[in-house]
Design a protein around this motif. Structure first.
Motif, PDB file in Angstrom:
ATOM      1  N   MET A   1      29.828  44.866   2.506  1.00  0.00           N
ATOM      2  CA  MET A   1      30.514  43.966   3.415  1.00  0.00           C
ATOM      3  C   MET A   1      30.733  44.329   4.928  1.00  0.00           C
ATOM      4  O   MET A   1      30.964  43.723   5.469  1.00  0.00           O
ATOM      5  N   GLN A   2      30.688  45.816   5.192  1.00  0.00           N
ATOM      6  CA  GLN A   2      30.577  46.038   6.490  1.00  0.00           C
ATOM      7  C   GLN A   2      29.369  45.692   7.055  1.00  0.00           C
ATOM      8  O   GLN A   2      28.538  46.570   7.274  1.00  0.00           O
ATOM      9  N   ASN A   3      28.535  45.191   7.910  1.00  0.00           N
ATOM     10  CA  ASN A   3      28.477  44.581   8.899  1.00  0.00           C
ATOM     11  C   ASN A   3      28.511  45.577   9.893  1.00  0.00           C
ATOM     12  O   ASN A   3      26.853  45.647  10.604  1.00  0.00           O
ATOM     13  N   GLY A   4      29.263  45.843  10.669  1.00  0.00           N
ATOM     14  CA  GLY A   4      29.835  47.150  11.208  1.00  0.00           C
ATOM     15  C   GLY A   4      29.136  48.982  10.630  1.00  0.00           C
ATOM     16  O   GLY A   4      28.343  49.632  11.796  1.00  0.00           O
TER      17      GLY A   4
ATOM     18  N   TRP B   1      26.235  42.376  13.469  1.00  0.00           N
ATOM     19  CA  TRP B   1      27.041  43.050  12.794  1.00  0.00           C
ATOM     20  C   TRP B   1      28.428  43.484  13.005  1.00  0.00           C
ATOM     21  O   TRP B   1      29.398  44.089  12.917  1.00  0.00           O
TER      22      TRP B   1
ATOM     23  N   ILE C   1      34.384  47.865  10.498  1.00  0.00           N
ATOM     24  CA  ILE C   1      34.375  48.811  10.868  1.00  0.00           C
ATOM     25  C   ILE C   1      33.322  49.371  11.288  1.00  0.00           C
ATOM     26  O   ILE C   1      31.804  49.171  10.887  1.00  0.00           O
TER      27      ILE C   1
ATOM     28  N   ASN D   1      31.942  49.776  14.242  1.00  0.00           N
ATOM     29  CA  ASN D   1      31.352  49.342  15.790  1.00  0.00           C
ATOM     30  C   ASN D   1      32.338  50.186  16.357  1.00  0.00           C
ATOM     31  O   ASN D   1      31.528  50.340  17.506  1.00  0.00           O
TER      32      ASN D   1
END
Lengths: 446, 446
Positions: free
Chosen positions: A237-240, B158, B164, B166
């Motif tokens: 789930m961490q798009n970053g 993003w 987390i 970015n």
């Protein structure tokens, strides 16, 4: 019996040696004990190896003229007998159509028979890579992937092959009365997408590509399935975090994973991830916070380029089952679509319900805008009856099964219904039913 | 009154001209009639313009020695009075720290005062671009964005700045008894993320970047809000279409959009998207299927590079409200987090409940692994009481409001609670409470 057909082919390479023809009539259907029973021994009568689209057109014309069945073949890595001719005829080996035609604006135009590893390497020269590929990337062809696959490594970010935008165009040789090459654009490509080559002979594909990234293979071990699953879902789930793959295999599977079994504690559940260099620090911190231990780290392509090594994606998707089958042929597998709600509770519930017969294996990806996961549980096979019971058990728990133990397009879907749209494409492009006969239930000749 | 402070600064550039100091004490808080009342007229006593980190350290030491308040300033584009000194002191203009330090492995290290458009252009030389930027990209600084923003164009892919991965690292000059520069890594950067400069003076940031893409600005018009919303949500969910922005503005807003009001039918709802070249064909087909008409198409950077033109992202995020305010100061706005379930029904319901006072504006992005949307509804302001009623109306419908009419960090959040973690960071890095005093409720001096 294919002599009239062969005599029309001029200088197009053909093979009639029975051993070779039999070998080129098989794929990885033997993952399924049911398909093994049904398909073992079936084979074409000959093999043709077109060198270009003109050859493919000549093959199509000859087939129409002589009513010869044609079954297209790429790398032969399908799992549902896509490449197995049920009624003889000719296998059309597309692997000589192996060139990239152009790359521009983030789009590649490629001949359908190109090997996917070769394609990925060629794309790298342009600063690109494949958006998604099957775990069989090192042997599969791009045309075979589109015709028989549905997604794979990269689907976490880009979705599946059927998602809008992942196939921009296709050039297809038809089996109409006058065979011709037609260009399908956008949604028209659904005619050939996962259609097992029943609707035309794909000669070219136009696909969007991804930016080249120096992916890093990571594996983390966790004492429990629940801990691993929680981490895997959170990471997915961490798009970053720039990531290409998040795959979970439970403690039972670790024993079959050569690159990991000496570096992770026996019986621990494993999360495999492909992470961009920019995401390594965050991923490791997240794993720490979830109680995971790093068990492996290497560049994906370093391992991929070394025939003696295994990139971790070859422990994921349909390769997970393969790693088990290499050692123990009593196993088989299923394909399960977990809902995005209560995913982890369902994962644990299925593990609880099938403690001795099932090893949990999940591939995380978005479905309808939400991160969910596909399950490819490895199942100990005892009988067809029991396998049906297990399928029913999943479905009673709200988890749809795409049955990999059937060879028709429709029966392998989660809904198992005939498709008027697919039939219409078939009637349009192959009205005589010469392409891969028996694989499309929606098409019944009048 | 700041003479003792200024006398300690050596050759560091300073400004005491009242007109300049007043101008540099403002930001875009005047979007809010409430903040306008509260903050109008507040200003620093002087401006300091450090040229490098050594200067920032000298400023910090001088401030500690003389108990002078410091309020950091980037481009001054914040909307919540982040850059407005409530109690005088010095504004620290960071815009001279404007260099990229290095770019490698998909990561950039940059000085905090660099303008975001300049940064994006510099990244392009390396084949990269900013992952996300505010609609004020042409004037904002990267440090101001991290310290006062939360997401923007690019968040669709993003996520937000708080996700987390970015923000990888930050270098921060503290206001400890002995000021020093400290490096924060990963999750430690939460200390300065959206903290309005209350916890340290950010001098450097380390951020992951995205691959350079030749984004195309597209706008589609739809006869109804419901049609536009359905298309926007569907497009936002298409992982197969490489996209950076999907923004919806209802028919009332079109009149304020100079680049579109002559090309789209009056009163039509507008969906603005930034799409990679590889996704244009699929996006246009999808818009067709949803009843949309193409109203605009141009390269994002062509418009961005031309001071006389408007890249369409300057009609989105917080610029949507700005386009209205340029013509009519009776409007203001809210910030709403729509749940991922029943999003479109809620969008329509809110439009129904506020037919005359609210213009619908949505920005699509993932929240907790699901595509949802942030609403930035443009609201006709009549009274503080009525604005509170409208906020309550949203919240009764299950839509959380991040109130943009308050100037503390906590009151602007969706939960409005004090944060022990934030207070701990403050006590650690600025125990004397000299940084942007009055903006952090969690910090109350003993």
């Amino acid at each position: 019996m294919t002599q009239p057909f062969l005599s029309l082919l001029g200088d197009i390479p053909t093979v009639t040696d029975p051993a070779i023809v039999r070998r080129k009539s098989r794929d990885f259907y033997w993952y399924s004990p049911l398909l093994k029973t049904l398909l073992d021994g079936l084979h074409a009568d000959c093999l043709v190896v077109p060198r270009d689209e003109a050859d493919v057109l000549a093959v199509a014309r000859a087939a129409r003229q002589t009513s010869t069945y044609l079954t297209a073949r790429g790398g032969g890595t399908g799992n549902y007998g896509q490449a197995v001719p049920l009624h003889g005829g000719a296998v059309v080996d597309m692997s000589a159509l192996d060139r990239i035609l152009w790359v521009r604006d983030g789009v590649v135009r490629v001949q359908a028979g190109m090997n996917m590893l070769a394609m990925d390497r060629a794309l790298r020269e342009h600063g690109h890579e494949l958006r998604m590929f099957p775990s069989t990337k090192r042997t599969a062809t791009i045309g075979g992937f589109i015709a028989g696959g549905s997604g794979g490594i990269g689907s976490l970010v880009w979705g599946g092959l059927r998602n809008i935008g992942n196939v921009l165009g296709a050039r297809v040789v038809t089996l109409e009365a006058e065979p011709r090459a037609v260009e399908l654009r956008g949604e028209e490509t659904r005619a050939i997408n996962h259609a097992y080559g029943t609707t035309g002979l794909i000669t070219e594909l136009e696909l969007p590509v991804a930016p080249f990234t120096d992916w890093q293979d990571l594996a983390f071990s966790f004492p429990t399935l629940a801990m691993a699953a929680r981490f895997a879902r959170t990471l997915a789930m961490q798009n970053g975090i720039d990531r290409k793959l998040v795959s979970l295999s439970d403690g039972g599977l670790l024993a079959y994973f050569a690159p990991l079994r000496d570096t992770a504690p026996a019986g621990h559940s494993i999360v495999i991830a492909m992470i961009a260099p920019s995401g390594l620090e965050a991923t490791r911190a997240l794993a720490d916070a979830h109680g995971g231990a790093l068990a492996y780290h290497a560049g994906t392509r370093e391992a991929e380029d070394d025939p003696g090594r295994i990139p971790l994606y070859e422990l994921t998707w349909n390769h997970t089952t393969l790693q088990v089958l290499k050692k123990d042929r009593t196993y088989t597998y299923l394909q399960a679509a977990f809902p995005a709600r209560d995913t982890l509770a369902l994962v644990e519930e299925m593990a609880r319900l099938l403690p001795d017969e099932m090893m949990t294996h999940l591939e995380f990806m978005p479905m309808d805008g939400e991160i969910s996961c596909a399950g490819l549980p490895v199942i100990r096979f005892t009988s067809t009856e029991r396998l049906k019971e297990i399928i029913a058990l999943y479905e009673r728990n709200g988890i749809l099964i795409a049955n990999p133990h059937v060879y028709t397009i429709e029966d392998g879907g989660t809904h198992r219904v005939v498709s008027p749209a697919l039939a219409a494409d078939k009637w349009r492009f192959d009205p005589a039913g010469l392409l891969n006969p028996g694989k499309m239930r929606s098409f019944a000749q009048g």
